[in-house]
Enzyme design. Structure first.
Site, PDB file in Angstrom:
ATOM      1  N   HIS A 304       0.908  -1.153   0.001  1.00 44.37           N
ATOM      2  CA  HIS A 304       0.017   0.101   0.087  1.00 44.37           C
ATOM      3  C   HIS A 304       0.828   1.403   0.148  1.00 44.37           C
ATOM      4  CE1 HIS A 304      -3.154   2.735   1.436  1.00 44.37           C
ATOM      5  NE2 HIS A 304      -3.717   2.253   1.054  1.00 44.37           N
ATOM      6  N   ASP A 363      -7.878  -4.867   0.164  1.00 40.53           N
ATOM      7  CA  ASP A 363      -8.564  -5.392  -1.352  1.00 40.53           C
ATOM      8  C   ASP A 363      -8.337  -6.753  -1.083  1.00 40.53           C
ATOM      9  OD1 ASP A 363      -9.331  -3.016  -2.610  1.00 40.53           O
ATOM     10  OD2 ASP A 363      -7.005  -2.548  -2.526  1.00 40.53           O
TER      11      ASP A 363
END
Length: 411
Positions: A304, A363
């Site tokens: 991320h 996700d």
């Protein structure tokens, strides 16, 4: 006492104020560099640039911390419902019982959309992606609220409530149209999450009975996706809003930005990757492909931009995923979950991923939950938009209440 950083350019020293953060890193004010030093700063992707002052969301990526208005995301996911968090983001405090009841009644009251919007849906071909339909439908709301083309401060809260209320209705309509089923009207006897599931899965001839485990899981997913600082879509909403554009137009720009596979579309890509891997026995092969600089394969759902630790949202979703699959009798026989769990275990022990601080992100598990719920992959980003609308509206409102707000104009 004020602190300053010194910037030396061509032998001349410039003093730059250091702005103290209430929490987290301090910020160097470079707003006068271009005027005084005849230079601009260069920061592709705004990697080191704060674009605004905000009190809504705080992230410590190194420690894996996410807080909304001071409340830890894990506590909110476990103890609150989505509209409580929506109230928190917009107003700055969790609601009292009376405030919560009034807020939920207002949201329910505004959940219907104008009947003329049905004609807009009919202009799309049957194969249209639900995000394309939703993008157009949200933007078209500007036509139904012409008074908001020149909005005033008094409109901020009502506009936020209208948007939060109508987005799930439009989202469900987008899905129904894409599969050729009649639209289902909102049912104000249901709560926010139940109502969305009802509009998604009921038909005129069949009622949909909401499973409480499914409802609670979707409630958590909405909370976990509600806001996330100045990400791509939120920044897009703020930039559009800085020009004075009406709020429906601003939210439609956020939806457009969210649609990108590097942003809101990532969980759909994760599902496709897990399907491509196909079996746990092939995980080492794909781990090797991910490490190979000459191989275009990327391990999706890991890493991320902000988090250099385990994404706290992913930790909640991993457990939520197990709860949902257990309820549906799929815990031990869902191939995507088995691949995901083994892939995570192998990657977290691999020096390549450890050195690069690549951990599962939000996700990684959300798509598996959606698939188990019966939500098709083309709706994943639509559900993300339902949740993130709350954050967008809170950020939009905060921007317009900021006396230092200026039109955004990068150089």
């Amino acid at each position: 006492d004020s602190e300053f950083a010194e910037l030396k350019i061509r032998g001349k020293i410039f003093k730059l104020p250091i702005l103290k953060a209430s929490i987290g890193e301090d910020v160097i004010d470079i707003s006068r560099v271009s005027a005084e030093a005849d230079c601009f700063t260069y920061d592709p992707g705004f990697m080191s640039t704060a674009s605004c002052q905000s009190t809504i969301t705080y992230i410590d990526g190194d420690k894996g911390i996410l807080r909304h208005r001071g409340y830890d995301i894990k506590d909110l996911a476990e103890k609150s419902d989505f509209l409580e968090v929506a109230y928190l983001l917009i107003y700055g405090e969790l609601p009292s019982g009376e405030q919560y009841n009034n807020f939920t009644k207002q949201v329910a009251h505004h959940s219907l959309v104008n009947e003329r919007l049905h004609y807009l849906f009919q202009t799309f071909c049957s194969s249209s992606h639900p995000m394309a339909i939703m993008l157009a439908a949200v933007g078209s709301l500007s036509a139904f609220y012409p008074d908001l083309l020149n909005f005033k401060e008094a409109d901020y809260e009502l506009t936020a409530i209208r948007m939060i209320a109508k987005i799930p209705t439009i989202a469900a309509m987008s899905y129904k149209y894409s599969i050729g089923q009649p639209f289902i009207y909102p049912d104000n006897s249901l709560d926010f999450t139940e109502n969305f599931l009802h509009m998604m899965f009921a038909t005129p001839c069949t009622k949909y009975k909401v499973n409480p485990i499914i409802k609670n899981a979707l409630n958590k997913i909405f909370i976990l996706h509600a806001d996330h600082e100045q990400n791509a879509s939120t920044s897009t909403v703020r930039i559009a809003g800085s020009s004075g554009a009406n709020p429906f137009a601003c939210i439609s720009t956020g939806i457009a930005s969210l649609w990108g596979p590097a942003h809101g579309g990532a969980n759909e890509v994760v599902i496709n990757m897990l399907k491509e891997i196909g079996s746990s026995e092939y995980i080492p092969k794909y781990i090797a492909k991910a490490k190979d600089k000459n191989d275009p394969f990327r391990l999706m759902g890991f890493g991320h931009r902000i988090y250099k630790n385990y994404d706290p949202r992913a930790a909640v979703l991993k457990e939520t995923c197990k709860e949902v699959l257990k309820e549906l009798g799929q815990l031990d026989n869902n191939p995507l979950l088995q691949i995901a769990i083994e892939l995570e275990a192998i990657a977290l022990k691999d020096e390549y991923f450890i050195e690069r601080k690549l951990y599962p992100n939000v996700d990684f598990y959300s798509g598996i939950i959606y698939k188990a719920m019966g939500i098709p992959s083309q709706m994943f980003t639509v559900l993300f938009a339902i949740a993130r609308t709350v954050g967008w509206m809170a950020q939009w409102k905060e921007m317009h209440e900021d006396p230092e707000q200026k039109i955004s104009r990068p150089r």
